[in-house]
Design an enzyme around this catalytic site. Structure first.
Site, mmCIF file in Angstrom:
data_model
loop_
_atom_site.group_PDB
_atom_site.id
_atom_site.type_symbol
_atom_site.label_atom_id
_atom_site.label_comp_id
_atom_site.label_asym_id
_atom_site.label_seq_id
_atom_site.Cartn_x
_atom_site.Cartn_y
_atom_site.Cartn_z
ATOM 1 N N LYS A 1 32.240 45.742 46.149
ATOM 2 C CA LYS A 1 32.164 45.220 47.516
ATOM 3 C C LYS A 1 33.404 45.649 48.313
ATOM 4 O O LYS A 1 33.279 46.359 49.286
ATOM 5 C CB LYS A 1 32.024 43.694 47.522
ATOM 6 N N TRP B 1 25.387 32.992 43.173
ATOM 7 C CA TRP B 1 26.327 33.518 42.180
ATOM 8 C C TRP B 1 27.013 32.385 41.423
ATOM 9 O O TRP B 1 27.216 32.466 40.207
ATOM 10 C CB TRP B 1 27.342 34.460 42.822
ATOM 11 N N ASP C 1 35.535 33.377 41.490
ATOM 12 C CA ASP C 1 34.813 34.638 41.626
ATOM 13 C C ASP C 1 35.024 35.106 43.064
ATOM 14 O O ASP C 1 34.460 34.531 43.995
ATOM 15 C CB ASP C 1 33.322 34.415 41.321
HETATM 16 C C1 PLP Z 1 28.029 41.140 43.446
HETATM 17 C C2 PLP Z 1 28.514 39.841 42.924
HETATM 18 C C3 PLP Z 1 28.457 39.508 41.568
HETATM 19 C C4 PLP Z 1 27.834 40.425 40.532
HETATM 20 O O1 PLP Z 1 28.660 41.461 40.252
HETATM 21 P P1 PLP Z 1 28.295 42.517 39.083
HETATM 22 O O2 PLP Z 1 29.449 43.457 39.203
HETATM 23 O O3 PLP Z 1 26.977 43.121 39.432
HETATM 24 O O4 PLP Z 1 28.269 41.802 37.805
HETATM 25 C C5 PLP Z 1 28.967 38.297 41.169
HETATM 26 N N1 PLP Z 1 29.518 37.445 42.046
HETATM 27 C C6 PLP Z 1 29.585 37.719 43.366
HETATM 28 C C7 PLP Z 1 30.188 36.738 44.298
HETATM 29 C C8 PLP Z 1 29.077 38.929 43.838
HETATM 30 O O5 PLP Z 1 29.140 39.214 45.149
#
Ligand code: PLP
Length: 359
Positions: free
Chosen positions: A195, A102, A171
């Protein structure tokens, strides 16, 4: 209600209690005679929900009035572009610490909008560690430092806040609300909901107010954090159902006792699963011990030929969504807030029995 043990990486498990409330609410929400999906986001009822959800989130995370709470569509992935678009001009530099897939994606996406300096990168060991901070090569002209606080695929989590003079952009999609944090350590926090917050379709962005002013002109309204801040995240129609579920999850977390209680439970769940993996040569986890994730636990079998048998026997025991990401192989158990400790116990018992049979 039949519920399996759900170890999905995302969209992921929601608390049973929240699902029961949704089921009861659907035909007649709040005495309106309508479901929450069928009324205006500008109705008195929905605005009360929006205000309550923000107040509860501020309480859970200890967010001060120096920060704005924004709800945006487009997922964490859109924030990977909105971060540089809002914080920098196209010739400015940003530091990225890449500790997994990511973070790599975030750096690539930002590279389309500004100059990216990859200050550290752990791909040399298949993203199984966080490079020591003393080895990072940050640029002294950087506008911000981007980290991925928990790498969902590799199972690598920061257990500290980097020491840097520039705002940290994090993030936190897969570990927000899993433990207390000090929001004032960050300039911007973003997290897709699916999540630890609620259903897919809504993204939480927490921005320090002095960073709200867009660094470039003529951004579309929906790409400007400031327009969400000025409209209470109602620049256009927000995803009301997802927001409603997030509100229920925040209330649920407060009833559990807040994030220090969640942290205790999460640490206990993760520790016992890692202990079960480390106890045997049959299973292993490749991540360096000091940066193992509390939320996503990848593990491989010594004999990968047994992977398919493991997954099918696990599914038969109602242990679902355990297949690992293809870049890591093997298995991955995502054990977010809503995954009960009893599910982790059931997984461990299954692993012990599986080893006894095939080890
Ligand atoms: C799931 C995830 C993403 C992607 O998220 P989207 O909502 O599909 O854009 C980005 N960063 C992390 C750390 C994730 O777990």
């Amino acid at each position: 209600m039949r519920r399996v043990h759900n170890f999905s990486a995302g969209p992921a498990a929601l608390p049973d209690e929240v699902l029961e409330i949704i089921r009861a609410d659907i035909p007649d929400w709040n005495g309106t005679g309508m479901s929450v999906m069928e009324i205006s986001h500008r109705s008195k009822q929905f605005i009360a929900l929006a205000e309550r959800s923000e107040a509860n989130l501020r309480q859970l995370l200890g967010i001060s009035s120096d920060y704005s709470v924004l709800w945006i569509q487009g997922g964490a992935t859109l924030q990977m572009a909105m971060v540089p678009l809002n914080l920098m001009s196209a010739t400015d530099i940003a530091d990225y610490v890449v500790t997994g897939s990511w973070g790599k994606k975030a750096a690539e996406e930002a590279g389309r909008q500004c100059v990216v300096n990859v200050a550290a990168d752990s791909s040399d060991q298949n993203f199984t560690y966080i490079p020591d901070e003393s080895t990072w090569r940050c640029n002294d002209k950087a506008t911000y430092l981007h980290i991925t606080s928990n790498e969902t695929i590799g199972g690598v989590e920061f257990n500290y806040v980097p020491d840097t003079p520039v705002p940290i952009v994090a993030d936190m999609s897969s570990n927000i609300l899993s433990r207390p944090i000090d929001v004032s350590d960050y300039g911007v926090i973003y997290a897709g909901a699916q999540k630890n917050i609620g259903p897919a379709g809504i993204t939480l962005v927490i921005v320090r107010n002095d960073l709200l002013e867009p660094a470039r002109a003529n951004l579309p309204h929906l790409m400007m954090w400031k327009s969400y801040a000025e409209s209470e995240s109602m620049t256009n129609t927000p995803p009301t159902f997802a927001w409603y579920v997030a509100d229920l999850v925040f209330q649920h977390l407060l009833r559990q006792g807040g994030l220090s209680v969640m942290a205790e439970i999460n640490e206990r769940k993760a520790s016992k699963l890692y202990a079960a993996i480390d106890r045997s040569d049959f299973y292993s986890n490749p991540v360096r011990e000091d940066c193992r994730s509390w939320m996503n636990v990848p593990f491989v079998l010594a004999n990968a030929e047994l992977d398919g048998t493991f997954l099918s026997e696990a599914a038969a025991a109602e242990l679902t969504n355990l297949k690992g990401h293809r870049s890591v192989g093997g298995m991955r158990a995502s054990i977010y807030n809503a995954v009960p400790e009893a599910s982790v116990d059931a997984l461990i018992a299954f692993m012990v029995e599986f080893e006894r049979k095939y080890g």
